[in-house]
Scaffold this active site. Structure first.
Site, short mmCIF file in Angstrom:
data_model
loop_
_atom_site.label_atom_id
_atom_site.label_comp_id
_atom_site.label_asym_id
_atom_site.label_seq_id
_atom_site.Cartn_x
_atom_site.Cartn_y
_atom_site.Cartn_z
CG HIS A 79 -1.83 -1.10 1.16
ND1 HIS A 79 -2.81 -1.24 0.11
CD2 HIS A 79 -2.30 -2.08 2.08
CE1 HIS A 79 -3.47 -2.44 0.41
NE2 HIS A 79 -3.28 -2.95 1.72
CG HIS A 125 -2.59 -8.26 1.55
ND1 HIS A 125 -2.09 -7.47 0.53
CD2 HIS A 125 -2.76 -7.54 2.87
CE1 HIS A 125 -1.99 -6.34 1.39
NE2 HIS A 125 -2.37 -6.41 2.46
CD GLU A 157 -3.76 -11.54 6.73
OE1 GLU A 157 -3.93 -12.31 7.83
OE2 GLU A 157 -3.37 -10.21 6.80
CB THR A 177 -1.20 -11.21 9.86
OG1 THR A 177 -1.35 -10.56 8.74
CG2 THR A 177 -1.19 -12.77 9.53
CB CYS A 189 2.04 -9.81 12.20
SG CYS A 189 3.78 -9.19 12.11
CG ASN A 209 -0.42 -2.89 9.35
OD1 ASN A 209 -0.44 -3.50 10.33
ND2 ASN A 209 0.25 -3.71 8.47
#
Length: 211
Positions: free
Chosen positions: A16, A49, A101, A137, A166, A196
């Site tokens: 991204h 992903h 994902e 994740t 993660c 994120n």
């Protein structure tokens, strides 16, 4: 693998970051959202992903060469979903329903997973059957824990939970939470379409008025 740029495609944005995407396109590598856009015998880069099992199967049947860049954390979750589904478990994915994902993970259980993105959802729609729970994740740790609690309260059967967020995501979320409690303003740098980035924004906004 020797890759020819003009015969290479990427399944979705590899990252991204608009500058990176444009730099890749300048090299003649094409970003696609569907396998129908990829000709037989071409090269296909699978982004971090990940994708569903059917993508690998179709590529094999059409002679499309795969360069698999799936994140190792995502790959581990895919293996869990695949294994537990074959054991007959109901699969529950905690994450954003439209995130690539999550869509990819669902593709490792024949698209039969229940996807929950909020602790306020109707958990009664899940079958009264032993289930396996995994997480996107990059999902919020706090939201994941709330969803697990609500799911277990209404389970009726055994719930096997795999905390697949993660560890880097967890550390970054914890750091953002502590910083936002101490600072007058927080600047979150990242893509507007990045999970994120948006999770960090949400966490900071809980404790700081200027984010």
């Amino acid at each position: 693998m020797n890759i020819e740029p003009n015969n290479t495609y990427i399944y979705g944005e590899i990252i991204h970051n608009e500058d990176v995407v444009k730099a890749i396109e300048k090299r003649g590598i094409i970003t696609v959202d569907d396998l129908s856009e990829v000709p037989d015998g071409a090269n296909l880069i699978i982004r971090s992903h990940g994708v569903g099992k059917s993508v690998f199967e179709e590529c094999e049947s059409r002679g499309i060469k795969i360069v698999d860049c799936t994140c190792e954390f995502v790959r581990r979750t895919q293996r869990i979903v695949d294994e537990k589904y074959r054991e007959g478990k109901t699969i529950v994915i905690v994450g954003e329903k439209t995130h690539p994902e999550v869509i990819g993970l669902n593709g490792w259980c024949n698209d039969e997973a229940y996807v929950f993105s909020s602790e306020n959802e109707d958990f009664s729609k899940k079958k009264k059957k032993d289930c396996c729970v995994v997480a996107q994740t990059t999902y919020s740790v706090e939201k994941f824990e709330k969803i697990i609690k609500n799911l277990e309260d209404r389970r009726g059967k055994t719930v096997e939970v795999f905390q697949t967020i993660c560890y880097t995501t967890i550390e970054r979320q914890n750091e953002a939470r502590e910083l936002s409690k101490q600072c007058d303003a927080i600047l979150v740098i990242g893509g507007l379409n990045s999970s994120n980035t948006n999770k960090l924004y949400d966490i900071c906004a809980e404790h700081c008025d200027r984010v």
